[in-house]
Each structure stands twice: as structure tokens, then as C-alpha cells.
Design a protein around this motif. Sequence first.
Motif, PDB file in Angstrom:
ATOM      1  N   ILE A 187     -11.656  13.404  -4.757  1.00 48.40           N
ATOM      2  CA  ILE A 187     -10.313  14.424  -3.945  1.00 48.40           C
ATOM      3  C   ILE A 187      -8.474  13.638  -4.896  1.00 48.40           C
ATOM      4  O   ILE A 187      -8.051  14.186  -4.701  1.00 48.40           O
ATOM      5  N   VAL A 188      -9.493  12.608  -6.053  1.00 45.52           N
ATOM      6  CA  VAL A 188      -8.125  13.058  -7.193  1.00 45.52           C
ATOM      7  C   VAL A 188      -8.883  13.561  -8.302  1.00 45.52           C
ATOM      8  O   VAL A 188      -9.867  12.575  -9.028  1.00 45.52           O
ATOM      9  N   ASN A 189      -7.996  14.598  -9.219  1.00 43.95           N
ATOM     10  CA  ASN A 189      -8.734  14.374 -10.435  1.00 43.95           C
ATOM     11  C   ASN A 189      -8.067  13.960 -11.719  1.00 43.95           C
ATOM     12  O   ASN A 189      -7.807  13.209 -11.744  1.00 43.95           O
ATOM     13  N   GLU A 190      -9.050  14.091 -12.422  1.00 47.51           N
ATOM     14  CA  GLU A 190      -8.435  13.899 -13.696  1.00 47.51           C
ATOM     15  C   GLU A 190      -6.795  13.464 -13.934  1.00 47.51           C
ATOM     16  O   GLU A 190      -6.489  15.326 -13.725  1.00 47.51           O
ATOM     17  N   ASP A 191      -6.330  13.486 -14.251  1.00 47.37           N
ATOM     18  CA  ASP A 191      -4.637  13.402 -14.999  1.00 47.37           C
ATOM     19  C   ASP A 191      -3.795  13.631 -13.950  1.00 47.37           C
ATOM     20  O   ASP A 191      -3.220  14.532 -14.101  1.00 47.37           O
ATOM     21  N   GLU A 192      -3.946  12.656 -12.793  1.00 48.47           N
ATOM     22  CA  GLU A 192      -3.531  13.250 -11.372  1.00 48.47           C
ATOM     23  C   GLU A 192      -3.258  12.564 -10.821  1.00 48.47           C
ATOM     24  O   GLU A 192      -3.582  11.363 -10.731  1.00 48.47           O
ATOM     25  N   THR A 193      -1.312  12.345 -10.199  1.00 41.86           N
ATOM     26  CA  THR A 193      -1.005  11.728  -9.369  1.00 41.86           C
ATOM     27  C   THR A 193      -1.186  11.799  -7.550  1.00 41.86           C
ATOM     28  O   THR A 193      -0.416  12.977  -8.377  1.00 41.86           O
ATOM     29  N   ARG A 194      -1.250  11.331  -6.540  1.00 39.44           N
ATOM     30  CA  ARG A 194      -2.197  11.890  -5.190  1.00 39.44           C
ATOM     31  C   ARG A 194      -1.851  10.790  -4.228  1.00 39.44           C
ATOM     32  O   ARG A 194      -2.540   9.951  -4.221  1.00 39.44           O
ATOM     33  N   ILE A 195      -1.731  11.843  -3.603  1.00 39.14           N
ATOM     34  CA  ILE A 195      -1.420  10.931  -2.438  1.00 39.14           C
ATOM     35  C   ILE A 195      -2.646  10.761  -0.946  1.00 39.14           C
ATOM     36  O   ILE A 195      -3.146  11.664  -0.989  1.00 39.14           O
ATOM     37  N   ILE A 196      -3.387   9.637  -0.883  1.00 37.46           N
ATOM     38  CA  ILE A 196      -4.459   9.630  -0.499  1.00 37.46           C
ATOM     39  C   ILE A 196      -4.850   9.746   1.061  1.00 37.46           C
ATOM     40  O   ILE A 196      -5.535   9.341   1.245  1.00 37.46           O
ATOM     41  N   ASP A 197      -3.013   9.096   1.597  1.00 36.98           N
ATOM     42  CA  ASP A 197      -4.047   8.630   2.945  1.00 36.98           C
ATOM     43  C   ASP A 197      -2.103   7.681   3.336  1.00 36.98           C
ATOM     44  O   ASP A 197      -1.757   6.899   2.403  1.00 36.98           O
ATOM     45  N   VAL A 198      -1.721   7.929   4.804  1.00 35.86           N
ATOM     46  CA  VAL A 198      -1.238   7.726   5.432  1.00 35.86           C
ATOM     47  C   VAL A 198      -1.291   7.167   6.812  1.00 35.86           C
ATOM     48  O   VAL A 198      -2.269   7.638   7.451  1.00 35.86           O
ATOM     49  N   ARG A 199      -0.690   5.972   6.584  1.00 41.55           N
ATOM     50  CA  ARG A 199      -0.877   4.860   8.109  1.00 41.55           C
ATOM     51  C   ARG A 199       0.820   4.672   8.603  1.00 41.55           C
ATOM     52  O   ARG A 199       1.239   4.633   7.542  1.00 41.55           O
ATOM     53  N   GLY A 200       0.919   4.528   9.934  1.00 41.19           N
ATOM     54  CA  GLY A 200       2.290   3.926  10.380  1.00 41.19           C
ATOM     55  C   GLY A 200       2.426   3.682  11.679  1.00 41.19           C
ATOM     56  O   GLY A 200       1.300   3.506  12.442  1.00 41.19           O
ATOM     57  N   GLU A 201       3.021   3.074  11.949  1.00 40.59           N
ATOM     58  CA  GLU A 201       3.102   2.501  12.934  1.00 40.59           C
ATOM     59  C   GLU A 201       4.586   1.886  13.874  1.00 40.59           C
ATOM     60  O   GLU A 201       6.015   1.717  12.755  1.00 40.59           O
ATOM     61  N   SER A 202       5.403   2.098  14.706  1.00 43.07           N
ATOM     62  CA  SER A 202       6.523   1.873  15.659  1.00 43.07           C
ATOM     63  C   SER A 202       7.352   1.296  15.601  1.00 43.07           C
ATOM     64  O   SER A 202       6.015  -0.075  16.717  1.00 43.07           O
ATOM     65  N   TYR A 203       8.123   0.592  15.774  1.00 40.13           N
ATOM     66  CA  TYR A 203       9.000  -1.004  16.420  1.00 40.13           C
ATOM     67  C   TYR A 203      10.438   0.067  17.850  1.00 40.13           C
ATOM     68  O   TYR A 203      10.429   1.115  17.186  1.00 40.13           O
ATOM     69  N   ASP A 204      11.150  -1.242  18.121  1.00 41.26           N
ATOM     70  CA  ASP A 204      12.001  -0.319  18.095  1.00 41.26           C
ATOM     71  C   ASP A 204      13.555  -0.465  17.586  1.00 41.26           C
ATOM     72  O   ASP A 204      13.397  -1.081  16.671  1.00 41.26           O
ATOM     73  N   GLY A 205      13.862   1.180  17.332  1.00 48.88           N
ATOM     74  CA  GLY A 205      14.460   1.186  16.362  1.00 48.88           C
ATOM     75  C   GLY A 205      14.154   1.417  15.106  1.00 48.88           C
ATOM     76  O   GLY A 205      14.674   1.470  13.734  1.00 48.88           O
ATOM     77  N   ALA A 220      10.352   2.608  12.250  1.00 50.90           N
ATOM     78  CA  ALA A 220       8.790   2.688  11.987  1.00 50.90           C
ATOM     79  C   ALA A 220       9.186   2.679  10.524  1.00 50.90           C
ATOM     80  O   ALA A 220       8.940   2.546   9.857  1.00 50.90           O
ATOM     81  N   THR A 221       7.491   1.775  10.395  1.00 51.37           N
ATOM     82  CA  THR A 221       6.861   1.772   9.281  1.00 51.37           C
ATOM     83  C   THR A 221       5.599   2.553   9.158  1.00 51.37           C
ATOM     84  O   THR A 221       4.652   2.418   8.883  1.00 51.37           O
ATOM     85  N   ILE A 222       5.489   3.040   6.880  1.00 54.42           N
ATOM     86  CA  ILE A 222       4.778   3.964   6.816  1.00 54.42           C
ATOM     87  C   ILE A 222       4.004   2.978   5.548  1.00 54.42           C
ATOM     88  O   ILE A 222       4.574   2.696   4.591  1.00 54.42           O
ATOM     89  N   ASN A 223       3.151   2.947   5.489  1.00 53.64           N
ATOM     90  CA  ASN A 223       2.634   2.928   4.283  1.00 53.64           C
ATOM     91  C   ASN A 223       1.009   3.811   3.887  1.00 53.64           C
ATOM     92  O   ASN A 223       0.925   4.586   4.701  1.00 53.64           O
ATOM     93  N   VAL A 224       1.478   3.890   2.531  1.00 54.71           N
ATOM     94  CA  VAL A 224       1.196   5.379   2.313  1.00 54.71           C
ATOM     95  C   VAL A 224       0.103   5.075   1.045  1.00 54.71           C
ATOM     96  O   VAL A 224       0.578   3.872  -0.332  1.00 54.71           O
ATOM     97  N   THR A 225      -1.308   5.463   0.918  1.00 58.18           N
ATOM     98  CA  THR A 225      -2.128   5.160  -0.870  1.00 58.18           C
ATOM     99  C   THR A 225      -2.370   5.726  -1.698  1.00 58.18           C
ATOM    100  O   THR A 225      -2.352   7.651  -1.018  1.00 58.18           O
TER     101      THR A 225
END
Length: 203
Positions: free
Chosen positions: A117-135, A137-142
Motif C-alpha cells: 500500500i506504500v511503495n519504496e521511496d514514498e510518503t502516503r496517507i494510509i488512514d483517516v479517522r475523525g470525530e466531532s464535538y460542539d463547534g 472536529a478532530t481528524i487523525n491522519v496516519t
Amino acid sequence: MDKIKILIIFSVSILLLSALSFSGWFEDDEGGVVGIPEGEDPEADIHEDYIEISVKIMNTYEEPKQIVMKFEVGTVEGGRYSENQFITLPESSRELYSQVVEIPVNETGDFVDTEIIVNEDETRIIDVRGESYDGSATINVTIANTNFDSEKALIEFIIKTENGVYNKKKSIEVSKSSVEVHQGEVEIPSDETPIDFDVQMTS
């Protein structure tokens, strides 16, 4: 007359060399391939609550390379379970790599699969997760970086609601040879609910 013959031969030689160059004969040979050798399939060692997947991976470069491999199990009941593994491949190697993937005890393994899912010599996003609160939202990206050097990147955290799109940009440094989680907070109106979380990355 001899000068004319020499000129003709020289011209023809130039044309032949040009044609060979365009056809790829004299292009620089990268000389390296990373991947699963042709004809090799992943193997499964089945247990009650987990399956161990093994697969051969080759690196024909004359230097070490790094990848992220996804090991996946599909069950008869329709479940899909996976684990990612950051792998450093020695130079000029062809070795067997294994990963345990847990499955529920009430499900039965049906098939296994592997994918880089990530080749050699590469920088890539492999996961995105988020949750929301009043006003807000927080996103965690791997983010995985298979380079042997750190990489600077500009991350854009994006929240979509039924009424609009909200975003925030953040500059980060991704460590060399790493899989890291980076976090971003995006403000949204308190009366709106996120329907999608997304992250875009530019180097």
C-alpha cells in the motif's frame, strides 16, 4: 567521393543511434524492482482466532528499500480484517515475511490477500479517522514514509457537512522510515454535523 561516403555513413549512424535512444535501448536502467515475485501467492496458517499470512517479497535494487504491506483476511461470513506491516527489505533480496491477522472466533477464514500500500521511496496517507464535538472536529491522519530521509509536507484537514466545507492547513515533518499519526482540529458551526472527513497532502 570518399568524403561523401564517410558523410553518408556518419549521418546514418547518427540516425540509428537516435532511433535506438528513442526506443529505450540507451535509456538509463533503473535496475530495480520491489514486489511479490511472479507466480508467488500468499500462504495461510489457519488457527481458531487468527490466521498467519506469509508471502515472499523481492528487492532487486542494490540498496535496501522500505515498503508498507497490507495483509488481509476475508471470512466466509463476509468479514474483512487486516494488519499493516512496515518492512525494510535488504538489498538484492528475496525473503519470506509473515503477519498475524486476528479474526472473531465465530468466523471462518475464506481467503487471504497481500498488497503493497506504500511503495519504496514514498510518503502516503494510509488512514483517516475523525470525530466531532460542539463547534469543532478532530481528524487523525496516519502517514507512512518509506524514504530513509524525513519529508516536509503541507496537510489540509477537510470537514464536509450538509451545509458547507471547512478546512485547516498545517505544515508537518514526517519522520524518516516511519508510520505516524498527525492530528488537526477544524472549527465548524455548532449546529452542523460532519458527514465526511478528508485529508489532502502536498510535499
